[in-house]
Scaffold this motif. Structure first.
Motif, PDB file in Angstrom:
ATOM      1  N   ALA A   1       0.834  -1.205   0.000  1.00 39.51           N
ATOM      2  CA  ALA A   1       0.000   0.000   0.000  1.00 39.51           C
ATOM      3  C   ALA A   1       0.868   1.253   0.000  1.00 39.51           C
ATOM      4  CB  ALA A   1      -0.920   0.000   1.222  1.00 39.51           C
ATOM      5  N   ARG A   2       0.235   2.345  -0.390  1.00 35.84           N
ATOM      6  CA  ARG A   2       0.875   3.654  -0.291  1.00 35.84           C
ATOM      7  C   ARG A   2      -0.117   4.596   0.379  1.00 35.84           C
ATOM      8  NH1 ARG A   2      -1.251   7.138  -3.867  1.00 35.84           N
ATOM      9  NH2 ARG A   2      -2.362   6.285  -5.644  1.00 35.84           N
ATOM     10  N   ARG A   3       0.404   5.657   0.963  1.00 35.32           N
ATOM     11  CA  ARG A   3      -0.457   6.623   1.650  1.00 35.32           C
ATOM     12  C   ARG A   3      -1.024   7.639   0.660  1.00 35.32           C
ATOM     13  NH1 ARG A   3       4.058   5.963   4.794  1.00 35.32           N
ATOM     14  NH2 ARG A   3       3.674   5.024   6.821  1.00 35.32           N
ATOM     15  N   VAL A   4      -2.250   8.065   0.930  1.00 30.90           N
ATOM     16  CA  VAL A   4      -2.901   9.112   0.148  1.00 30.90           C
ATOM     17  C   VAL A   4      -3.389  10.168   1.130  1.00 30.90           C
ATOM     18  CG1 VAL A   4      -4.846   9.667  -1.361  1.00 30.90           C
ATOM     19  CG2 VAL A   4      -3.633   7.501  -1.642  1.00 30.90           C
ATOM     20  N   LEU A   5      -2.971  11.402   0.911  1.00 33.45           N
ATOM     21  CA  LEU A   5      -3.411  12.511   1.754  1.00 33.45           C
ATOM     22  C   LEU A   5      -4.825  12.889   1.341  1.00 33.45           C
ATOM     23  CD1 LEU A   5      -2.484  14.594   3.920  1.00 33.45           C
ATOM     24  CD2 LEU A   5      -1.859  16.081   2.020  1.00 33.45           C
ATOM     25  N   THR A   6      -5.744  12.889   2.307  1.00 33.09           N
ATOM     26  CA  THR A   6      -7.130  13.221   1.978  1.00 33.09           C
ATOM     27  C   THR A   6      -7.501  14.643   2.371  1.00 33.09           C
ATOM     28  OG1 THR A   6      -7.913  12.226   4.041  1.00 33.09           O
ATOM     29  CG2 THR A   6      -7.902  10.830   2.078  1.00 33.09           C
ATOM     30  N   GLY A   7      -6.699  15.270   3.238  1.00 31.10           N
ATOM     31  CA  GLY A   7      -6.996  16.661   3.562  1.00 31.10           C
ATOM     32  C   GLY A   7      -6.250  17.170   4.779  1.00 31.10           C
ATOM     33  N   ILE A   8      -6.129  18.483   4.835  1.00 34.03           N
ATOM     34  CA  ILE A   8      -5.571  19.170   6.002  1.00 34.03           C
ATOM     35  C   ILE A   8      -6.772  19.641   6.814  1.00 34.03           C
ATOM     36  CG2 ILE A   8      -4.166  21.108   6.804  1.00 34.03           C
ATOM     37  CD1 ILE A   8      -2.555  19.020   5.243  1.00 34.03           C
ATOM     38  N   THR A   9      -6.805  19.285   8.097  1.00 32.08           N
ATOM     39  CA  THR A   9      -7.975  19.625   8.910  1.00 32.08           C
ATOM     40  C   THR A   9      -7.720  20.776   9.871  1.00 32.08           C
ATOM     41  OG1 THR A   9      -7.371  17.871  10.461  1.00 32.08           O
ATOM     42  CG2 THR A   9      -8.967  17.320   8.744  1.00 32.08           C
ATOM     43  N   GLY A  10      -6.461  21.182  10.032  1.00 32.65           N
ATOM     44  CA  GLY A  10      -6.201  22.314  10.914  1.00 32.65           C
ATOM     45  C   GLY A  10      -4.728  22.651  11.001  1.00 32.65           C
ATOM     46  N   ILE A  11      -4.443  23.926  11.256  1.00 32.71           N
ATOM     47  CA  ILE A  11      -3.070  24.404  11.436  1.00 32.71           C
ATOM     48  C   ILE A  11      -3.040  25.252  12.699  1.00 32.71           C
ATOM     49  CG2 ILE A  11      -1.219  25.842  10.499  1.00 32.71           C
ATOM     50  CD1 ILE A  11      -2.254  25.194   7.695  1.00 32.71           C
ATOM     51  N   HIS A  12      -2.110  24.935  13.601  1.00 32.70           N
ATOM     52  CA  HIS A  12      -1.924  25.730  14.815  1.00 32.70           C
ATOM     53  C   HIS A  12      -0.504  26.272  14.797  1.00 32.70           C
ATOM     54  CE1 HIS A  12      -0.760  26.350  19.057  1.00 32.70           C
ATOM     55  NE2 HIS A  12      -1.948  26.919  19.089  1.00 32.70           N
ATOM     56  N   LYS A  13      -0.376  27.588  14.583  1.00 33.19           N
ATOM     57  CA  LYS A  13       0.939  28.225  14.510  1.00 33.19           C
ATOM     58  C   LYS A  13       1.292  28.840  15.854  1.00 33.19           C
ATOM     59  CE  LYS A  13       0.175  29.592   9.749  1.00 33.19           C
ATOM     60  NZ  LYS A  13      -0.093  30.708   8.876  1.00 33.19           N
ATOM     61  N   SER A  14       2.582  28.763  16.163  1.00 35.43           N
ATOM     62  CA  SER A  14       3.104  29.402  17.365  1.00 35.43           C
ATOM     63  C   SER A  14       4.510  29.892  17.039  1.00 35.43           C
ATOM     64  CB  SER A  14       3.126  28.411  18.528  1.00 35.43           C
ATOM     65  OG  SER A  14       3.671  29.021  19.675  1.00 35.43           O
TER      66      SER A  14
ATOM     67  N   LYS B   1      -5.146   8.016   4.163  1.00 33.97           N
ATOM     68  CA  LYS B   1      -5.591   6.625   4.139  1.00 33.97           C
ATOM     69  C   LYS B   1      -4.614   5.805   3.309  1.00 33.97           C
ATOM     70  CE  LYS B   1      -8.729   7.164   0.217  1.00 33.97           C
ATOM     71  NZ  LYS B   1     -10.088   6.938  -0.266  1.00 33.97           N
ATOM     72  N   TRP B   2      -4.738   4.497   3.438  1.00 35.10           N
ATOM     73  CA  TRP B   2      -3.920   3.586   2.638  1.00 35.10           C
ATOM     74  C   TRP B   2      -4.611   3.323   1.310  1.00 35.10           C
ATOM     75  CZ3 TRP B   2       0.852   2.908   3.912  1.00 35.10           C
ATOM     76  CH2 TRP B   2       1.247   2.869   5.242  1.00 35.10           C
ATOM     77  N   ALA B   3      -3.833   3.296   0.242  1.00 38.43           N
ATOM     78  CA  ALA B   3      -4.329   2.905  -1.075  1.00 38.43           C
ATOM     79  C   ALA B   3      -3.629   1.600  -1.437  1.00 38.43           C
ATOM     80  CB  ALA B   3      -4.022   3.978  -2.116  1.00 38.43           C
ATOM     81  N   PRO B   4      -4.361   0.485  -1.453  1.00 35.31           N
ATOM     82  CA  PRO B   4      -3.738  -0.804  -1.765  1.00 35.31           C
ATOM     83  C   PRO B   4      -3.106  -0.796  -3.161  1.00 35.31           C
ATOM     84  CG  PRO B   4      -5.933  -1.112  -0.859  1.00 35.31           C
ATOM     85  CD  PRO B   4      -5.783   0.352  -1.143  1.00 35.31           C
ATOM     86  N   LEU B   5      -1.958  -1.460  -3.273  1.00 31.27           N
ATOM     87  CA  LEU B   5      -1.239  -1.529  -4.545  1.00 31.27           C
ATOM     88  C   LEU B   5      -1.517  -2.815  -5.314  1.00 31.27           C
ATOM     89  CD1 LEU B   5       2.249  -0.217  -3.364  1.00 31.27           C
ATOM     90  CD2 LEU B   5       0.491   1.032  -4.622  1.00 31.27           C
ATOM     91  N   ASN B   6      -2.070  -3.805  -4.627  1.00 30.69           N
ATOM     92  CA  ASN B   6      -2.275  -5.105  -5.257  1.00 30.69           C
ATOM     93  C   ASN B   6      -3.304  -5.893  -4.446  1.00 30.69           C
ATOM     94  OD1 ASN B   6      -0.779  -6.102  -2.978  1.00 30.69           O
ATOM     95  ND2 ASN B   6       1.090  -5.560  -4.076  1.00 30.69           N
ATOM     96  N   GLN B   7      -3.489  -7.138  -4.823  1.00 27.41           N
ATOM     97  CA  GLN B   7      -4.482  -7.989  -4.171  1.00 27.41           C
ATOM     98  C   GLN B   7      -4.156  -8.208  -2.693  1.00 27.41           C
ATOM     99  OE1 GLN B   7      -5.031 -11.529  -6.495  1.00 27.41           O
ATOM    100  NE2 GLN B   7      -6.841 -12.175  -5.378  1.00 27.41           N
ATOM    101  N   VAL B   8      -2.882  -8.360  -2.374  1.00 32.65           N
ATOM    102  CA  VAL B   8      -2.491  -8.553  -0.971  1.00 32.65           C
ATOM    103  C   VAL B   8      -2.809  -7.295  -0.171  1.00 32.65           C
ATOM    104  CG1 VAL B   8      -0.584  -9.080   0.594  1.00 32.65           C
ATOM    105  CG2 VAL B   8      -0.687 -10.185  -1.644  1.00 32.65           C
ATOM    106  N   GLY B   9      -2.468  -6.139  -0.717  1.00 33.29           N
ATOM    107  CA  GLY B   9      -2.773  -4.881  -0.041  1.00 33.29           C
ATOM    108  C   GLY B   9      -4.264  -4.681   0.165  1.00 33.29           C
ATOM    109  N   SER B  10      -5.063  -5.145  -0.783  1.00 30.02           N
ATOM    110  CA  SER B  10      -6.518  -4.994  -0.674  1.00 30.02           C
ATOM    111  C   SER B  10      -7.098  -5.773   0.498  1.00 30.02           C
ATOM    112  CB  SER B  10      -7.199  -5.448  -1.966  1.00 30.02           C
ATOM    113  OG  SER B  10      -6.846  -4.600  -3.017  1.00 30.02           O
ATOM    114  N   VAL B  11      -6.497  -6.914   0.825  1.00 34.95           N
ATOM    115  CA  VAL B  11      -7.035  -7.690   1.947  1.00 34.95           C
ATOM    116  C   VAL B  11      -6.425  -7.270   3.282  1.00 34.95           C
ATOM    117  CG1 VAL B  11      -7.598  -9.668   0.492  1.00 34.95           C
ATOM    118  CG2 VAL B  11      -5.429  -9.640   1.721  1.00 34.95           C
ATOM    119  N   LEU B  12      -5.251  -6.634   3.247  1.00 36.49           N
ATOM    120  CA  LEU B  12      -4.611  -6.219   4.498  1.00 36.49           C
ATOM    121  C   LEU B  12      -4.993  -4.808   4.935  1.00 36.49           C
ATOM    122  CD1 LEU B  12      -0.986  -7.639   4.072  1.00 36.49           C
ATOM    123  CD2 LEU B  12      -2.907  -8.636   5.327  1.00 36.49           C
ATOM    124  N   TYR B  13      -5.346  -3.940   3.981  1.00 39.62           N
ATOM    125  CA  TYR B  13      -5.648  -2.539   4.296  1.00 39.62           C
ATOM    126  C   TYR B  13      -6.990  -2.143   3.712  1.00 39.62           C
ATOM    127  CZ  TYR B  13      -0.833  -2.205   5.742  1.00 39.62           C
ATOM    128  OH  TYR B  13       0.354  -2.408   6.391  1.00 39.62           O
TER     129      TYR B  13
END
Length: 200
Positions: free
Chosen positions: A120-133, A144-156
């Protein structure tokens, strides 16, 4: 008056030239820096061991899923000297498992193998907040995880999203994501991904 307006315009242009788009931590910049990070782009690997394995390794959810799909078969066996307390298991790829894992099974077949499968590889779905200091910031994001193959589909599960928080630091050339290990506040991306919690 025209000279004043002209010099004001030139001064404003020089100030704007001195500023880089990376000087302003926006959600878009944060998303670009996180998604472009080597840590975030790293492919998730699943390590599969065939042959004799300990009960602890065999009872992991991944092995049970592979067995449920008919890709491995197991039988009880005696433990080796360095495998720990019984029971131990002899894990064997089934013909269906060999077909699914063909691209990753080493060419030299042995009774015991340990090989990785990119799942699997990671997919960024969004930024939900920024706290600056000052020159630091914490950015909360979902991925979220994006499965790369059949094995990834059953594990993630592709529908499962995670929420993580990563630290950013403002340097002279702009904002950068913290990629190493760091404390909980301003934590690095690697720790943020490891500590990701399922999104509610």
């Amino acid at each position: 008056m025209r000279k004043f307006a002209g010099s004001l315009a030139v001064s404003f242009a020089l100030v704007c030239v001195a500023c880089s788009p990376r000087d302003f931590l926006t959600r878009r910049l944060a998303a670009d820096l996180i998604a472009g990070s080597d840590v975030f782009k790293a492919t998730q690997q699943f390590w599969l061991r065939t042959g004799i394995v300990s009960n602890k390794e065999y009872s992991s959810p991944e092995y049970l899923v592979l067995q449920r799909h008919g890709w491995i078969t197991v039988s009880g066996t005696a433990c080796g000297t360095n495998l720990g307390p019984p029971p131990c298991w002899d894990v064997i790829l089934t013909p269906l498992g060999i077909d699914v894992l063909r691209d990753w099974v080493p060419k030299k077949a042995a009774t015991s193998q340990y090989f990785s499968v990119p799942v699997a590889r990671r997919v960024l779905t969004g930024i939900t907040g920024i706290h600056k200091s000052g020159d630091t910031a914490d950015v909360e994001f979902q991925w979220k995880w994006a499965p790369l193959n059949q094995v990834g589909s059953v594990l993630y599960a592709a529908s499962m999203e995670y929420t993580s928080t990563v630290g950013f630091i403002h340097y002279d050339d702009g904002w950068r994501v913290v990629e190493g290990s760091a404390p909980k506040t301003n934590q690095g991306l690697d720790d943020a991904l490891k500590n990701g919690a399922p999104t509610q």
